[in-house]
Design an enzyme around this catalytic site. Structure first.
Site, PDB file in Angstrom:
ATOM      1  N   GLY A 275     -19.617  -4.372   5.203  1.00  0.00           N
ATOM      2  CA  GLY A 275     -19.190  -3.342   6.151  1.00  0.00           C
ATOM      3  C   GLY A 275     -18.521  -2.223   5.378  1.00  0.00           C
TER       4      GLY A 275
ATOM      5  N   ILE B  55     -15.421  -1.780   4.405  1.00  0.00           N
ATOM      6  CA  ILE B  55     -14.523  -2.171   3.312  1.00  0.00           C
ATOM      7  C   ILE B  55     -15.336  -2.741   2.144  1.00  0.00           C
ATOM      8  CG2 ILE B  55     -12.564  -3.636   2.661  1.00  0.00           C
ATOM      9  CD1 ILE B  55     -11.733  -3.495   5.700  1.00  0.00           C
TER      10      ILE B  55
ATOM     11  N   ILE C 281     -10.266 -11.367   1.429  1.00  0.00           N
ATOM     12  CA  ILE C 281      -9.424 -10.431   2.190  1.00  0.00           C
ATOM     13  C   ILE C 281      -9.940 -10.326   3.630  1.00  0.00           C
ATOM     14  CG2 ILE C 281      -8.595  -9.064   0.230  1.00  0.00           C
ATOM     15  CD1 ILE C 281     -10.713  -6.932   1.052  1.00  0.00           C
TER      16      ILE C 281
ATOM     17  N   ARG D 275     -10.715 -13.278   6.515  1.00  0.00           N
ATOM     18  CA  ARG D 275      -9.857 -14.148   7.319  1.00  0.00           C
ATOM     19  C   ARG D 275      -9.853 -15.524   6.662  1.00  0.00           C
ATOM     20  NH1 ARG D 275      -8.119 -10.156   9.146  1.00  0.00           N
ATOM     21  NH2 ARG D 275      -8.067  -9.416  11.295  1.00  0.00           N
TER      22      ARG D 275
ATOM     23  N   GLU E 146      -2.392 -19.133   8.981  1.00  0.00           N
ATOM     24  CA  GLU E 146      -1.262 -18.338   8.484  1.00  0.00           C
ATOM     25  C   GLU E 146      -0.296 -18.009   9.628  1.00  0.00           C
ATOM     26  OE1 GLU E 146      -3.795 -15.067   7.005  1.00  0.00           O
ATOM     27  OE2 GLU E 146      -2.841 -13.781   8.494  1.00  0.00           O
TER      28      GLU E 146
ATOM     29  N   HIS F 204      -1.199 -11.435   3.631  1.00  0.00           N
ATOM     30  CA  HIS F 204      -2.009 -10.611   4.549  1.00  0.00           C
ATOM     31  C   HIS F 204      -1.538  -9.143   4.526  1.00  0.00           C
ATOM     32  CE1 HIS F 204      -4.708 -10.984   8.354  1.00  0.00           C
ATOM     33  NE2 HIS F 204      -4.823  -9.778   7.806  1.00  0.00           N
ATOM     34  N   ILE F 205      -1.626  -8.556   3.336  1.00  0.00           N
ATOM     35  CA  ILE F 205      -1.099  -7.191   3.173  1.00  0.00           C
ATOM     36  C   ILE F 205      -2.152  -6.202   2.664  1.00  0.00           C
ATOM     37  CG2 ILE F 205       1.316  -7.848   2.822  1.00  0.00           C
ATOM     38  CD1 ILE F 205       0.774  -7.469  -0.261  1.00  0.00           C
TER      39      ILE F 205
HETATM   40  C1  DGY Z   1      -7.107  -6.128   9.813  1.00  0.00           C
HETATM   41  O1  DGY Z   1      -6.941  -4.937  10.068  1.00  0.00           O
HETATM   42  O2  DGY Z   1      -7.987  -6.815  10.327  1.00  0.00           O
HETATM   43  C2  DGY Z   1      -6.154  -6.722   8.846  1.00  0.00           C
HETATM   44  O3  DGY Z   1      -6.573  -7.968   8.416  1.00  0.00           O
HETATM   45  C3  DGY Z   1      -4.784  -6.801   9.457  1.00  0.00           C
HETATM   46  O4  DGY Z   1      -4.830  -7.755  10.459  1.00  0.00           O
END
Ligand code: DGY
Length: 321
Positions: free
Chosen positions: A156, A158, A238, A240, A269, A287-288
């Protein structure tokens, strides 16, 4: 006319909360408080709108006990916490926060590749512990990033951002797997080549998971997939937590069947699998990936804008249902 009533179930920037208060009658969670799911469901009573993050679920039970609910603005791009089908049949709009976090999150995905491959955190802990006595040729020798093969599972926005960083910033060979192959011009723009899942696993020196979490993607990386990877490879998640079978990952890392991992997301988490905490070759972050001040502000603003536009009658800006 009375203002629509909105529940803000997560901490948010004061200026965004202020803006919401100008448009709505707001009940907001207090600083430092967390609402369990049952408490959240109870607080939704009488609210037409909700501002939430992935911590809370909107499912059939929440919808059944809150028939007045009309819109849920999720301050996240991922929306696996929303039961989209149930919301659609209940006539409740759901929104997410795409685009505004793409580049920031891609930066962080790449940073985790770097940190895991170059053993940065292990080395940092060693230094802080006062263990550095002399230079050694093999001290924290990791694996190459530049010129290596970057694999991306989930292409996607990202994923494409990470691909561009790898291909054009680090001279990497970039391969990807996705439910749908991208158009040739998009592939070219991010310097990536489509491959099957087996090839992705076998060829990647660094594999980044950035696909949405769905029931089909649950444990998409398990023991069998990890066994296909190179023992020198790193894996980064990054997306889930549920995308990786964490117990299988722990076994692979312990046995040296995989060099390192970088994890920003975890199954269940904020609880973290205790076995992960003991492994030196895992970089763990809470989760940052989208956490820069500007990006988190843009996400909060977009979630607020969705609520405002919806109740103004203009319609939600970034609906997912
Ligand atoms: C998202 O935007 O999906 C990030 O993982 C924050 O939850």
């Amino acid at each position: 006319m009375s203002k629509p009533r909105v529940l803000v179930a997560c901490a948010v920037f004061p200026q965004v909360l202020q803006r919401l208060r100008e448009h709505f009658e707001v009940e907001a969670i207090a600083e430092g408080e967390t609402w369990r799911q049952d408490e959240f469901t109870r607080r939704l009573a009488g609210r037409e709108g909700a501002f939430i993050t992935g911590t809370h679920r909107i499912d059939a039970a929440v919808l059944a006990s809150n028939p007045q609910l009309r819109i849920v603005a999720n301050m996240a791009v991922g929306y696996n916490n929303l039961d989209v089908a149930a919301m659609r049949s209940a006539g409740v709009v759901g929104t997410n926060t795409p685009d505004v976090l793409t580049e920031t999150t891609a930066d962080f995905g790449f940073a985790l590749v770097m940190a895991a491959a170059r053993r940065m955190l292990e080395a940092e802990k060693f230094l802080r512990a006062g263990l550095w006595k002399r230079w050694r040729y093999d001290m924290f020798a990791g694996s190459e990033v530049h010129g290596s093969t970057l694999g991306i599972l989930g292409m996607g926005r990202i994923g494409r951002g990470i691909a561009r960083r790898g291909a054009y910033g680090f001279g990497m060979k970039v391969i990807y797997h996705n439910r749908h192959r991208l158009d040739a011009d998009v592939e070219e723009a991010c310097g990536a080549r489509f491959v099957g899942m087996q090839e992705l696993l076998a060829e990647s020196d660094h594999l980044v998971l950035v696909l949405p979490y769905t029931s089909e993607a649950h444990h998409i990386i398990g023991a069998a997939e990890l066994a296909r990877m190179k023992p020198t490879a790193t894996i980064v998640n990054i997306g889930r937590g549920g995308l990786i079978d964490e117990n299988a990952l722990v076994l692979a890392l312990e046995a040296g069947r995989l060099a390192a991992a970088g994890l920003d997301v975890f199954e269940g988490e904020p609880r973290v699998n205790p076995a992960l905490l003991t492994l030196p070759n895992v970089v763990l972050t809470p989760h940052i990936a989208s956490a820069t001040v500007l990006t988190r502000l843009a996400m909060a603003d977009l979630a607020a804008d969705n609520l405002i536009a919806f109740f103004d009658g203009r319609g939600a800006l970034t609906p997912v249902t």
